[in-house]
Design a protein around this motif. Structure first.
Motif, PDB file in Angstrom:
ATOM      1  N   ARG A 118     -10.258  10.028  -0.635  1.00 49.02           N
ATOM      2  CA  ARG A 118      -9.794  11.006   0.363  1.00 49.02           C
ATOM      3  C   ARG A 118      -9.669  12.398  -0.216  1.00 49.02           C
ATOM      4  O   ARG A 118      -9.713  13.385   0.518  1.00 49.02           O
ATOM      5  N   VAL A 119      -9.467  12.472  -1.537  1.00 40.85           N
ATOM      6  CA  VAL A 119      -9.316  13.779  -2.189  1.00 40.85           C
ATOM      7  C   VAL A 119     -10.505  14.682  -1.848  1.00 40.85           C
ATOM      8  O   VAL A 119     -10.344  15.888  -1.652  1.00 40.85           O
ATOM      9  N   ALA A 127       1.273   7.061  -9.709  1.00 41.09           N
ATOM     10  CA  ALA A 127       0.170   6.324  -9.074  1.00 41.09           C
ATOM     11  C   ALA A 127      -0.313   5.214 -10.003  1.00 41.09           C
ATOM     12  O   ALA A 127      -0.502   4.076  -9.580  1.00 41.09           O
ATOM     13  N   ARG A 128      -0.479   5.551 -11.271  1.00 39.14           N
ATOM     14  CA  ARG A 128      -0.971   4.542 -12.214  1.00 39.14           C
ATOM     15  C   ARG A 128       0.041   3.419 -12.428  1.00 39.14           C
ATOM     16  O   ARG A 128      -0.328   2.249 -12.518  1.00 39.14           O
ATOM     17  N   ARG A 142       0.841  -1.208   0.000  1.00 45.94           N
ATOM     18  CA  ARG A 142       0.000   0.000   0.000  1.00 45.94           C
ATOM     19  C   ARG A 142       0.868   1.246   0.000  1.00 45.94           C
ATOM     20  O   ARG A 142       1.805   1.364   0.788  1.00 45.94           O
ATOM     21  N   GLY A 189       0.211  -3.803  -9.490  1.00 48.84           N
ATOM     22  CA  GLY A 189      -0.541  -4.589  -8.511  1.00 48.84           C
ATOM     23  C   GLY A 189      -0.610  -3.985  -7.117  1.00 48.84           C
ATOM     24  O   GLY A 189      -1.062  -4.632  -6.183  1.00 48.84           O
ATOM     25  N   MET A 190      -0.158  -2.738  -6.982  1.00 45.37           N
ATOM     26  CA  MET A 190      -0.190  -2.136  -5.636  1.00 45.37           C
ATOM     27  C   MET A 190      -1.481  -1.353  -5.417  1.00 45.37           C
ATOM     28  O   MET A 190      -2.169  -0.992  -6.363  1.00 45.37           O
ATOM     29  N   GLU A 191      -1.780  -1.105  -4.141  1.00 42.94           N
ATOM     30  CA  GLU A 191      -2.933  -0.272  -3.797  1.00 42.94           C
ATOM     31  C   GLU A 191      -2.420   1.128  -3.481  1.00 42.94           C
ATOM     32  O   GLU A 191      -1.609   1.313  -2.575  1.00 42.94           O
ATOM     33  N   VAL A 192      -2.887   2.074  -4.268  1.00 44.64           N
ATOM     34  CA  VAL A 192      -2.356   3.425  -4.187  1.00 44.64           C
ATOM     35  C   VAL A 192      -3.419   4.376  -3.650  1.00 44.64           C
ATOM     36  O   VAL A 192      -4.491   4.507  -4.238  1.00 44.64           O
ATOM     37  N   ILE A 193      -3.142   4.992  -2.538  1.00 43.48           N
ATOM     38  CA  ILE A 193      -4.068   5.977  -1.985  1.00 43.48           C
ATOM     39  C   ILE A 193      -3.620   7.334  -2.491  1.00 43.48           C
ATOM     40  O   ILE A 193      -2.488   7.765  -2.270  1.00 43.48           O
ATOM     41  N   TYR A 194      -4.527   7.991  -3.202  1.00 44.35           N
ATOM     42  CA  TYR A 194      -4.196   9.268  -3.798  1.00 44.35           C
ATOM     43  C   TYR A 194      -4.924  10.365  -3.046  1.00 44.35           C
ATOM     44  O   TYR A 194      -6.130  10.278  -2.824  1.00 44.35           O
ATOM     45  N   THR A 195      -4.191  11.406  -2.622  1.00 49.12           N
ATOM     46  CA  THR A 195      -4.820  12.382  -1.729  1.00 49.12           C
ATOM     47  C   THR A 195      -4.996  13.769  -2.327  1.00 49.12           C
ATOM     48  O   THR A 195      -5.589  14.634  -1.694  1.00 49.12           O
ATOM     49  N   GLY A 196      -4.449  13.994  -3.527  1.00 51.70           N
ATOM     50  CA  GLY A 196      -4.696  15.286  -4.156  1.00 51.70           C
ATOM     51  C   GLY A 196      -3.665  16.351  -3.804  1.00 51.70           C
ATOM     52  O   GLY A 196      -2.666  16.092  -3.141  1.00 51.70           O
ATOM     53  N   LEU A 197      -3.946  17.550  -4.253  1.00 51.28           N
ATOM     54  CA  LEU A 197      -2.996  18.657  -4.189  1.00 51.28           C
ATOM     55  C   LEU A 197      -2.913  19.310  -2.816  1.00 51.28           C
ATOM     56  O   LEU A 197      -3.801  19.157  -1.999  1.00 51.28           O
ATOM     57  N   ARG A 227     -10.955  16.233   2.342  1.00 53.97           N
ATOM     58  CA  ARG A 227      -9.859  16.928   3.008  1.00 53.97           C
ATOM     59  C   ARG A 227     -10.341  17.820   4.144  1.00 53.97           C
ATOM     60  O   ARG A 227      -9.575  18.122   5.063  1.00 53.97           O
ATOM     61  N   THR A 262      -4.551  -6.646 -12.765  1.00 53.27           N
ATOM     62  CA  THR A 262      -3.291  -6.531 -12.027  1.00 53.27           C
ATOM     63  C   THR A 262      -3.481  -6.691 -10.525  1.00 53.27           C
ATOM     64  O   THR A 262      -2.517  -6.874  -9.793  1.00 53.27           O
ATOM     65  N   GLY A 263      -4.717  -6.572 -10.056  1.00 54.57           N
ATOM     66  CA  GLY A 263      -4.944  -6.617  -8.610  1.00 54.57           C
ATOM     67  C   GLY A 263      -4.639  -5.290  -7.930  1.00 54.57           C
ATOM     68  O   GLY A 263      -4.850  -5.136  -6.732  1.00 54.57           O
ATOM     69  N   GLY A 264      -4.150  -4.326  -8.682  1.00 58.58           N
ATOM     70  CA  GLY A 264      -3.843  -3.017  -8.107  1.00 58.58           C
ATOM     71  C   GLY A 264      -5.081  -2.135  -8.055  1.00 58.58           C
ATOM     72  O   GLY A 264      -6.127  -2.476  -8.602  1.00 58.58           O
ATOM     73  N   ALA A 265      -4.956  -1.018  -7.367  1.00 59.11           N
ATOM     74  CA  ALA A 265      -6.104  -0.116  -7.266  1.00 59.11           C
ATOM     75  C   ALA A 265      -5.623   1.298  -6.993  1.00 59.11           C
ATOM     76  O   ALA A 265      -4.578   1.493  -6.358  1.00 59.11           O
ATOM     77  N   ILE A 266      -6.389   2.269  -7.501  1.00 54.76           N
ATOM     78  CA  ILE A 266      -6.170   3.652  -7.069  1.00 54.76           C
ATOM     79  C   ILE A 266      -7.359   4.040  -6.208  1.00 54.76           C
ATOM     80  O   ILE A 266      -8.504   3.944  -6.627  1.00 54.76           O
ATOM     81  N   LEU A 267      -7.055   4.408  -4.979  1.00 50.87           N
ATOM     82  CA  LEU A 267      -8.099   4.737  -4.018  1.00 50.87           C
ATOM     83  C   LEU A 267      -8.080   6.253  -3.838  1.00 50.87           C
ATOM     84  O   LEU A 267      -7.182   6.792  -3.201  1.00 50.87           O
ATOM     85  N   ARG A 322      -0.154   1.168  -9.471  1.00 51.18           N
ATOM     86  CA  ARG A 322      -1.385   0.376  -9.562  1.00 51.18           C
ATOM     87  C   ARG A 322      -1.223  -0.755 -10.573  1.00 51.18           C
ATOM     88  O   ARG A 322      -1.571  -1.903 -10.319  1.00 51.18           O
ATOM     89  N   ASP A 323      -0.663  -0.413 -11.737  1.00 51.41           N
ATOM     90  CA  ASP A 323      -0.493  -1.427 -12.780  1.00 51.41           C
ATOM     91  C   ASP A 323       0.464  -2.528 -12.354  1.00 51.41           C
ATOM     92  O   ASP A 323       0.466  -3.618 -12.911  1.00 51.41           O
ATOM     93  N   VAL A 370       0.003   2.624   5.404  1.00 51.58           N
ATOM     94  CA  VAL A 370       0.747   2.347   4.171  1.00 51.58           C
ATOM     95  C   VAL A 370       2.180   1.889   4.457  1.00 51.58           C
ATOM     96  O   VAL A 370       2.716   2.129   5.536  1.00 51.58           O
TER      97      VAL A 370
END
Ligand SMILES: Nc1nc2c(ncn2[C@@H]2O[C@H](COP(=O)(O)OP(=O)(O)O)[C@@H](O)[C@H]2O)c(=O)[nH]1
Ligand SMILES: [Mg+2]
Lengths: 135, 339
Positions: B101-102, A25-26, A6, A32-40, B105, B93-98, A29-30, A56
């Protein structure tokens, strides 16, 4: 089964470009990871709080503003205050060569300047979190 | 290796321990299930509220606003809010974009809020396998309101209606005023309906269409117990007897603008009212009873399957399947051969 990696991808500071951060991030993800994206425009406290709640393995910081020497120590300190000193911190963006040793010295796991190949980052994250590389 | 937290620390609300507990549970470790066992007795207090609707409808933005009001209520004490936001894993792929949270805030820096993103990890139906377990951990940790944002991609998001006490369905205008798109199924699971993006031109149309649909499609709600047990269980579900015939809850409909926080107060009043309704009519206990029995049923079935798998040999299965495909034996006969 391999355990899920993560990653939190965060953009501290005031610059408003997140193309690079989203690209990474992409790629993660590609892989196989889980990516938490939080923005600017994340403050150091917002980043360490998100890292804590999401538990994480890696925090990836994208900094294009040139403010990395000020921001990174504040983020590391905030992570530490949250008991997250074990998390691996990666920094990417417009980072001049001469700043890299100082960042690594502070405890950053890896630093990437302009022109970094995303696959290199993927490989490094795997290696640092899982402790080995697989080809 | 990270050191692992413990039940006491979770109960005390230690945020690091909670986060680690969630990870252990999500990864289905021995430690995670032991923790769930230990914490179970402390669960059952929180109000579980599901937020479902198509991607982009504004679920995350709405969750942000709902949580803000519960944290700063006009009357009474602030409510501690846990949020579980589910996004899909890539089937390839098993991956993810989460990315939920954006939109949340506004909630950062508030120690009375805990947000956790979660990937579906291959589970269909809008939730992850461990979403219910996440809710239990947050419940035990003292979060009084747990908002669960679903993936929202599927037609049949019945899983959230099973898990949550209150299900909010979020629609938004401009999804074509194709009212068929407002599927009967989604109306059936809604305890509360929201038309978000009410600032957009077509909002009135969507509101009116939904209202018309609701009047038709919602003569009365099934009792919680009946609508939860839509499929046959391995055992006859045991109902909890409630003394009176329940009042009918008629799902209210609210326009909101979640980017600006408009219309949220009425929505929050309805969430609180629905909780009171459930508790006053024995429905809260009914739902709980139905949900726990579903869970027991699932465990029972997978236990028997794994027991059976251990004692049957693989060549026997191959043989039976082969004969089945050759139409030598019917599926019923094949079953007998396998047992
Ligand atoms: N105009 C308008 N845009 C909104 C509203 N609520 C959310 N949005 C926008 O719709 C997009 C999707 O919102 P999000 O909350 O992420 O939706 P989700 O995918 O359902 O969680 C974002 O760009 C939001 O800013 C609203 O009430 N009005
Ligand atoms: Mg969302």
């Amino acid at each position: 089964m391999e355990r899920k990696i993560r990653v939190l991808i965060a953009k501290p500071g005031l610059d408003g470009h997140d193309r690079g951060a989203k690209l990474i991030a992409r790629a993660l993800r590609d892989a196989g990871m889980e990516v938490i994206y939080t923005g600017l425009r994340q403050t150091p406290e917002m980043i360490s709080e998100a890292a804590l709640q999401e538990d994480v393995d890696v925090v990836g910081l994208s900094i294009l503003s040139g403010a990395h020497m000020g921001l990174v120590p504040r983020i590391l300190k905030s992570l530490q205050e949250n008991g997250m000193q074990d998390v691996h911190v990666f920094v990417g963006g417009i980072i001049p060569e001469e700043d890299m040793p100082a960042l690594l010295e502070m405890g950053v796991s890896a630093v990437y300047g302009p022109g970094t190949v995303t696959q290199q980052v993927v490989k490094d994250v795997r290696k640092i979190v899982l402790g080995y590389t697989e080809e | 290796m990270k050191s692992i937290g413990n039940a006491q620390a979770v109960l005390a609300g230690d945020r690091r321990a909670i986060a680690r507990a969630l990870t252990e549970v999500e990864n289905d470790t021995k430690f995670g299930s032991a923790l769930l066992d230990e914490l179970f007795v402390y669960t059952g207090k929180a109000h579980l509220v599901g937020v479902t609707g198509s991607p982009g409808a504004g679920k995350s933005s709405l969750v942000n606003q709902i949580a803000k009001i519960f944290r700063k209520p006009k009357v009474g004490q602030p409510v501690r809010v846990g949020i579980v936001a589910v996004d899909p894993s890539s089937p390839f792929t098993g991956g993810a974009i989460l990315g939920d949270r954006v939109r949340m805030r506004d909630l950062s820096g508030d120690s009375g809020v805990f947000i956790r993103s979660m990937a579906t990890r291959g589970t269909l139906g809008g939730l992850a396998k461990k979403t219910s377990a996440f809710a239990q951990i947050l419940d035990a940790a003292g979060y009084e309101l747990i908002l669960i944002e679903t993936v929202g991609a599927g037609q049949s998001e019945v899983d959230i209606a099973r898990l949550a006490h209150t299900t909010i369905v979020v629609e938004s205008p401009g999804m074509g005023d194709d009212i068929q798109a407002i599927k009967a199924g989604i109306l059936e699971i809604a305890d509360i309906l929201v038309v978000n993006k009410a600032d957009q031109p077509m909002a009135d149309l969507t509101l009116r269409a939904l209202k018309a649909n609701l009047d038709l499609a919602h003569p009365q709600q099934f009792s919680a117990f009946d609508r939860m047990h839509l499929h046959t269980l391995a055992f006859e579900p045991i109902p909890i007897v409630s003394s009176d015939v329940p009042d009918i809850w008629f799902p209210p409909l609210f326009p909101t603008v979640s980017t600006r926080g408009e219309g949220i107060e009425l929505l929050v009043e309805a969430i609180v009212a629905h909780k009171a309704y459930l508790q006053d009519n024995g429905q809260w206990q009914q739902r709980e009873a139905a949900r726990l029995q579903e869970e027991l049923n699932d465990l029972l079935l997978s236990y028997f399957a794994s027991q059976w798998r251990m004692q049957v040999n693989k060549s026997k299965i191959e043989e039976v399947v082969h004969d089945l495909l050759a139409r030598k034996y019917s599926p019923q006969q094949s079953l007998k051969r396998l047992l």
